[in-house]
Design a protein around this motif. Structure first.
Motif, short mmCIF file in Angstrom:
data_model
loop_
_atom_site.label_atom_id
_atom_site.label_comp_id
_atom_site.label_asym_id
_atom_site.label_seq_id
_atom_site.Cartn_x
_atom_site.Cartn_y
_atom_site.Cartn_z
N ARG A 355 -4.63 -4.14 -10.39
CA ARG A 355 -3.73 -3.04 -10.73
C ARG A 355 -3.49 -2.06 -9.58
NH1 ARG A 355 -6.68 -3.93 -15.36
NH2 ARG A 355 -8.27 -2.40 -14.80
N ILE A 356 -4.00 -2.38 -8.40
CA ILE A 356 -3.81 -1.51 -7.23
C ILE A 356 -2.53 -1.88 -6.50
CG2 ILE A 356 -4.78 -0.83 -5.01
CD1 ILE A 356 -6.33 0.25 -7.40
N GLU A 357 -1.66 -0.89 -6.31
CA GLU A 357 -0.40 -1.11 -5.62
C GLU A 357 -0.53 -0.68 -4.15
OE1 GLU A 357 2.23 -2.63 -6.81
OE2 GLU A 357 1.23 -2.90 -8.75
N VAL A 358 -0.08 -1.53 -3.25
CA VAL A 358 -0.14 -1.22 -1.82
C VAL A 358 1.18 -1.63 -1.16
CG1 VAL A 358 -2.65 -1.48 -1.64
CG2 VAL A 358 -1.18 -3.47 -1.30
N ASP A 359 1.47 -1.00 -0.05
CA ASP A 359 2.64 -1.35 0.76
C ASP A 359 2.21 -2.46 1.73
OD1 ASP A 359 4.55 -1.56 2.76
OD2 ASP A 359 5.07 0.56 2.68
#
Length: 450
Positions: A355-359
């Motif tokens: 569930r971790i969003e990263v660029d």
């Protein structure tokens, strides 16, 4: 109070004094700032004094305090030079020395763990130790393999300090509680995970039978190697380990202090080859890369010599008997600037949770400097480069710091990660220039281009 509890209580008291000393220096520093002294100068002075007290205290102790100091010592190259220089000597001393135990205690340990007839085989024992570390010390001796045939050979007799296990765990628990007092020496470094990892590995390092098993496997696997020597195991007891003697001039700590560039490059390359060839040959990773464990063996012709490897108490027994193939594969993807595939691969291995969003571009930018050594034919590891990476990921104001907080380190990678950070620290201390990419292509699963 018996001798062991009394010594343990003394260690606890001295460790407990560290944060108190720092608190006192904070008060003095505040007073100096009120008096007009620049804040940066006061901070540097406080770090220097705290470090001097910390490493002087750790250098006089055994058990967990000594082991913690050794773990920190390989990170010395990450510190600003104006902070590191005043106490570099304290750090280096931790890598090669510790106070000796009495001769009578050594002999009692030999009787208890090799049997009452140990003198029939160990026909001579030097009363003074040749080396000492966090949980034991080493004596030179002569060993008779078969009683009556008169054939003797030189051996190294490693004797564990009585009560080392109890002291080791007590010290590590105390250091974990006192992490705040140590933190000012290494600003930005999270001390608690380091101590937790040391605690998790402590049982293995206290088990000399386990160490003998690992060292025997390495000695057999590297028996034909032209540049690496691992002494074979001769005898083992619960707290005594007898191995072949290694004739060496000095450790890598000496090369760090006084070596020529040719020596730095030569031994740095052998060190890295050993680190990556070990898993290929044995299915294990030597996980204690501090300079005192690597000994220079002079060449007969006076040229550059071989590298002897000691201390197999900290060894990672790798899943499937090899380094995780994802390690090399992800490094290669990062070198190819494929940010989307990099993030997908990191997620698959558990480095980025679901569930971790990263660029993806930020992730690539964050990791690029770490894979930089593999992007060149030869890469020179320096203190400046190590310091730049350390500061980049530990500055709360930077994007790298924010991204790092979102990443996860899977349990299966913990010891591999700590080993590699320690190895980079050692190479940076050496200022070694090595064909890093070539070594990875030869020995790191998943890295070579098919």
């Amino acid at each position: 109070m018996t001798e062991l509890p009394r010594k343990a209580a003394a260690r606890t008291a001295r460790l407990a004094a560290l944060p108190l000393g720092y608190a006192g220096r904070q008060a003095v520093g505040f007073g100096k700032r009120l008096g007009g002294k620049p804040a940066d100068a006061v901070l540097s002075e406080m770090q220097q004094r705290t470090a001097e007290q910390l490493f002087r205290t750790l250098g006089e102790l055994k058990g967990g305090a000594m082991k913690f100091g050794q773990a920190l010592s390989v990170l010395e190259s990450a510190l600003p030079d104006e902070v590191a220089a005043p106490y570099r000597e304290h750090l280096t001393a931790l890598q090669d020395s510790a106070p000796p135990m009495p001769t009578a205690t050594v002999r009692q340990q030999l009787t208890t763990h090799l049997g009452a007839d140990w003198k029939e085989r160990l026909v001579w024992l030097d009363g003074a130790p040749t080396a000492a570390a966090s949980i034991g010390q080493v004596h030179r001796g002569r060993w008779l393999d078969h009683v009556g045939d008169g054939a003797e050979r030189d051996v190294a007799v490693k004797v564990q300090y009585p009560g080392a296990g109890e002291a080791l765990m007590a010290d590590l628990r105390q250091i974990a509680r006192l992490a705040r007092g140590v933190a000012p020496v290494f600003p930005g470094l999270d001390i608690k995970p380091l101590v937790a990892e040391l605690q998790a590995r402590a049982a293995d390092e206290l088990d000399y039978h386990l160490e003998a098993e690992a060292q025997s496997a390495y000695a057999e696997a590297f028996a034909d190697h032209p540049d690496i020597v691992v002494p074979g195991v001769v005898a083992v007891g619960e707290e005594v380990l007898v191995t072949e003697w290694l004739d060496s001039a000095h450790s890598l700590a000496h090369v760090i202090r006084e070596g020529t560039q040719e020596e730095r490059d030569h031994y740095g390359e052998i060190f890295v080859r050993f680190l990556f060839e070990g898993p290929v040959r044995t299915g294990m990773l030597h996980a204690d890369p501090h300079p005192g464990n690597f000994r220079v063996i002079p060449a007969a012709d006076g040229g550059l010599g071989r590298l002897g490897v000691l201390d197999f108490g900290a060894v990672a027994r790798l899943e499937e008997g090899r380094m995780p193939p994802a390690t090399g594969r992800l490094m290669r993807i990062a070198l190819d600037n494929d940010d989307e595939s990099l993030v997908a691969g990191l997620r698959a291995e558990g480095f980025i949770k679901d569930r971790i969003e990263v660029d993806p571009r930020q992730v690539l930018d964050y990791l690029a400097p770490f894979v930089e050594p593999a992007a060149q034919e030869r890469f020179t590891f320096t203190r400046d480069w190590m310091r730049e990476q350390f500061e980049r990921v530990n500055d709360p104001r930077s994007e790298a710091f924010t991204l790092a907080m979102k990443l996860n380190l899977p349990t299966s990678y913990l010891l591999i990660h700590r080993t590699w950070i320690g190895a980079i620290g050692l190479l940076s201390q050496l200022s070694a220039s090595i064909p890093f990419r070539e070594i990875l292509e030869e020995s790191l699963p998943g890295f070579a281009v098919s």
